[in-house]
Design a protein around this motif. Sequence first.
Motif, mmCIF file in Angstrom:
data_model
loop_
_atom_site.group_PDB
_atom_site.id
_atom_site.type_symbol
_atom_site.label_atom_id
_atom_site.label_comp_id
_atom_site.label_asym_id
_atom_site.label_seq_id
_atom_site.Cartn_x
_atom_site.Cartn_y
_atom_site.Cartn_z
ATOM 1 N N ASP A 24 44.580 45.731 71.158
ATOM 2 C CA ASP A 24 44.605 47.150 71.528
ATOM 3 C C ASP A 24 45.744 47.462 72.494
ATOM 4 O O ASP A 24 45.598 48.228 73.452
ATOM 5 C CB ASP A 24 43.263 47.581 72.143
ATOM 6 C CG ASP A 24 42.114 47.470 71.159
ATOM 7 O OD1 ASP A 24 42.373 47.454 69.939
ATOM 8 O OD2 ASP A 24 40.957 47.387 71.617
ATOM 9 N N SER A 53 43.437 53.498 69.950
ATOM 10 C CA SER A 53 43.787 54.519 68.958
ATOM 11 C C SER A 53 45.289 54.733 68.788
ATOM 12 O O SER A 53 45.701 55.509 67.917
ATOM 13 C CB SER A 53 43.136 55.857 69.344
ATOM 14 O OG SER A 53 41.728 55.747 69.378
ATOM 15 N N SER A 54 46.096 54.062 69.579
ATOM 16 C CA SER A 54 47.542 54.247 69.479
ATOM 17 C C SER A 54 48.055 53.799 68.121
ATOM 18 O O SER A 54 47.528 52.853 67.515
ATOM 19 C CB SER A 54 48.261 53.459 70.578
ATOM 20 O OG SER A 54 47.868 53.897 71.859
ATOM 21 N N THR A 55 49.089 54.463 67.634
ATOM 22 C CA THR A 55 49.684 54.104 66.352
ATOM 23 C C THR A 55 51.017 53.394 66.576
ATOM 24 O O THR A 55 51.616 53.472 67.654
ATOM 25 C CB THR A 55 49.929 55.338 65.480
ATOM 26 O OG1 THR A 55 50.930 56.160 66.115
ATOM 27 C CG2 THR A 55 48.650 56.130 65.281
ATOM 28 N N LYS A 111 40.104 50.526 62.416
ATOM 29 C CA LYS A 111 41.396 51.156 62.646
ATOM 30 C C LYS A 111 42.078 51.473 61.323
ATOM 31 O O LYS A 111 41.787 50.869 60.287
ATOM 32 C CB LYS A 111 42.320 50.231 63.451
ATOM 33 C CG LYS A 111 41.910 49.980 64.879
ATOM 34 C CD LYS A 111 42.989 49.171 65.584
ATOM 35 C CE LYS A 111 42.641 48.921 67.046
ATOM 36 N NZ LYS A 111 43.733 48.205 67.763
ATOM 37 N N ALA A 116 50.097 48.790 65.718
ATOM 38 C CA ALA A 116 50.612 49.226 67.025
ATOM 39 C C ALA A 116 50.873 48.066 67.972
ATOM 40 O O ALA A 116 51.897 48.034 68.663
ATOM 41 C CB ALA A 116 49.636 50.216 67.667
ATOM 42 N N GLN A 157 47.316 52.264 63.128
ATOM 43 C CA GLN A 157 46.805 51.831 64.430
ATOM 44 C C GLN A 157 46.837 50.304 64.540
ATOM 45 O O GLN A 157 47.150 49.755 65.603
ATOM 46 C CB GLN A 157 45.380 52.336 64.628
ATOM 47 C CG GLN A 157 45.275 53.851 64.781
ATOM 48 C CD GLN A 157 43.839 54.347 64.748
ATOM 49 O OE1 GLN A 157 42.994 53.780 64.046
ATOM 50 N NE2 GLN A 157 43.556 55.409 65.493
#
Length: 312
Positions: A267, A11-13, A239, A246, A243
């Motif tokens: 990811d 979920s990181s951007t 995503k 990232a 995201q």
Amino acid sequence: MNLIETPYGFSSTAAEVAEGADLTGRRAVVTGASSGLGVETARALASTGAEVTLAVRDVAAGERVGRDITATTGSTSLRVAPLDLSDPDSVAAFTAAWDGPLHVLVANAGVMATPEQYTAQGWELQFATNHLGHFALATGLRDALAADGAARIVLVSSSGHQLSPVVFDDVGFAFRAYDPWLAYGQSKTANVLFAVEATRRWAGDGITANALMPGAIFTNLQRHTGGRGSGTIPPELMKTPEQGAATSVLLATSPLLEGIGGRYFADCNESETIDRRGAAGPLQGVARYALDPEGAERLWTLSETLLAKGIA
């Protein structure tokens, strides 16, 4: 060899990954930066203080994106330059016009599952665009990358690489029926193999290269697939473009990647090597053949030959 793990994940951007990074005085090129992941990758790099060149086919679209990035980041160190990766003359013009060192090259542009099509040189379009164009771009910019002393090449691959290795005896589908997904898979495997061999050849110049899977994101990449990629992706695995960018930004900026190359990430973490498609779970894992050093060296030689002869 231990897999590289980071504090970031699915979920990181791109903005979260870039936070705290300082690339002031450094220069970056992002191909395909007029839409989708390329926009958000360029935006995050611009936020670090880097001078970012948007290398795009549609210069007008690139200029619109540049104005938007300036408005959201305050960066005025943005350039837009024409680049058509399927046209060797366009790539040569871009590299000839480049002056000075280059810190980050993000090979982001690509096409997916296109109808059967060949370039003027006779190259299958996906292999030509996704791999050969970026190969020619990176080799043409090698001196600029070496001048930086710690340059990074970031190659946007895909879990689609698990669909096909590089079929060295018939990369152009001259003797087998064209399949858009096998062609795509082959080109994405080539991205990973390029990272392996570029790192082996160029690490002495401080140049490293890594490949990545950005995730499943709805972008213009799906224009030939009805907007659904290779099948139905569960909603929980989708995503946003922010995201999806990232992992590219992580490979471009993270101190954890200093001196590290020839690897594959998803990811925001390094992926495990697998021997069977889907063995690590949906959209996960890197096929062993994509990291094969002998295959990587063979692809490099083939790529040089194709570019020299102009035929597939």
